[in-house]
Design an enzyme around this catalytic site. Sequence first.
Site, PDB file in Angstrom:
ATOM      1  N   ASP A 128     -36.308 -53.900  55.489  1.00 27.96           N
ATOM      2  CA  ASP A 128     -36.165 -52.989  54.348  1.00 27.96           C
ATOM      3  C   ASP A 128     -35.776 -51.590  54.823  1.00 27.96           C
ATOM      4  O   ASP A 128     -34.941 -50.911  54.209  1.00 27.96           O
ATOM      5  CB  ASP A 128     -37.449 -52.952  53.504  1.00 27.96           C
ATOM      6  N   ASP A 132     -27.157 -61.890  56.696  1.00 31.62           N
ATOM      7  CA  ASP A 132     -26.310 -62.141  55.531  1.00 31.62           C
ATOM      8  C   ASP A 132     -26.402 -60.973  54.539  1.00 31.62           C
ATOM      9  O   ASP A 132     -25.395 -60.402  54.095  1.00 31.62           O
ATOM     10  CB  ASP A 132     -26.766 -63.453  54.870  1.00 31.62           C
ATOM     11  N   TYR A 169     -31.993 -70.536  56.596  1.00 34.34           N
ATOM     12  CA  TYR A 169     -30.957 -71.324  55.921  1.00 34.34           C
ATOM     13  C   TYR A 169     -30.953 -72.802  56.288  1.00 34.34           C
ATOM     14  O   TYR A 169     -30.008 -73.521  55.983  1.00 34.34           O
ATOM     15  CB  TYR A 169     -29.568 -70.714  56.196  1.00 34.34           C
ATOM     16  N   LYS A 217     -39.429 -58.231  60.459  1.00 33.32           N
ATOM     17  CA  LYS A 217     -40.226 -58.076  59.234  1.00 33.32           C
ATOM     18  C   LYS A 217     -41.614 -58.594  59.555  1.00 33.32           C
ATOM     19  O   LYS A 217     -42.257 -59.287  58.749  1.00 33.32           O
ATOM     20  CB  LYS A 217     -39.568 -58.851  58.075  1.00 33.32           C
ATOM     21  N   ASP A 222     -23.379 -57.414  53.672  1.00 30.81           N
ATOM     22  CA  ASP A 222     -22.731 -56.956  52.433  1.00 30.81           C
ATOM     23  C   ASP A 222     -22.833 -55.432  52.369  1.00 30.81           C
ATOM     24  O   ASP A 222     -21.896 -54.735  51.971  1.00 30.81           O
ATOM     25  CB  ASP A 222     -23.399 -57.572  51.197  1.00 30.81           C
TER      26      ASP A 222
END
Length: 353
Positions: free
Chosen positions: A223, A247, A140, A190, A251
Amino acid sequence: MTTHKIALYPGDGIGQEVVDATVAVLDALQEKAGGFALETTRFPWGVDYYDDHGEIVADDYLDQLRGFDAILLGAVGYPARLPDHITLSPLVRIRQAYDLYACLRPAKLYRGVTSPLRASDSESNPIDMLVLRENSEGEYLPLGGRYKVGRQEEVAVQTAVHSRIGVERILRFGFDLARERRKHLTMVTKSNALRYGFVLWDEVLDVVRGDYPDVTTDKIHADAVAMDFVRRPEYFDVVVGSNLFGDLLTDLSGVITGGLGLAPSANIDPTREYPSVFEPVHGSAPDIHRQGVANPIACLLSAVMMLEWLGEKGPGATLQKAIEVTLADGCHTPDLGGSLKTVEVVSSVIERL
Ligand SMILES: NC(=O)c1ccc[n+]([C@@H]2O[C@H](COP(=O)([O-])OP(=O)(O)OC[C@H]3O[C@@H](n4cnc5c(N)ncnc54)[C@H](O)[C@@H]3O)[C@@H](O)[C@H]2O)c1
């Protein structure tokens, strides 16, 4: 009596509604618990402020906020009135300027709340995890550019930055949190595809975990973490991820524990040089603005985290308990399948304090 100076930054849409609700509960808590006081100052920044002043916040807003002990933020953004990159930039700048590098997002399935996951319930198969998002660098950072804008051959480059210091400090913060919980830490990686940044994350984990032999660890690709949040959410205790992964995954952790109306967060400067920011994970929800049905619980749980951070553990625990009983008693806003208005949930929590 200790007095804490709190900046209120309600922002836009339901941000204002949930902050009003939280202030009402905190006022009642101060009366009932005693022994501490919150001196609040409200800042009117947001889209309404923009209409009057031509800017979203005051020029010196970072200086104005600097002297407070904590900041309670509602939500910012109102896409129908201003583009998000304008309304959200002050919040992103606060996180970076104050180096609020640790973003804590607990996700717990409370009694009385139904998870969309059939196998999960608060008694026999509970979900109780704390996602720790690296909040100061990673994907970010505003690093990059666009070349040949608008042309067929246009190129956009966006660079992620992962520093050894940044990765190490967020992992250590996570290990310290794990020690106070169930002593398990999962790092989101990852490194199978992103072979520079996340290979660094893997290597730093290998070094740091040696200092925490009492905490078990694993690293799982992002993932697979997303899949496991659905398949076996009860497995997770502390989950540490980069800015982007944290982030996205929160959710998901929010929705499996009842939705964004229940998901709190804290943006922390562990050195305490700057004020930390406490805010619900949700946005300004223009679709339900001014209907009086915003769920105030995410903001109230953020206030619990604020009280704990300020050292007011007793009042924080009292408020936490009152919220839990309110939920267990079925006092729910429509997002949880109930029919109560925001103010009715506020009254229910105050009654149970
Ligand atoms: N930290 C922040 O301030 C923050 C975070 C996310 C989004 N935003 C901004 O908020 C605006 C709206 O974004 P969005 O619609 O994608 O996300 P949102 O979180 O505002 O809303 C998503 C959905 O969840 C519901 N919802 C959210 N909070 C709720 C609550 N407390 N009670 C009941 N229902 C709730 C909304 O009604 C909506 O249907 C945008 O401008 C976005 O950029 C800000």
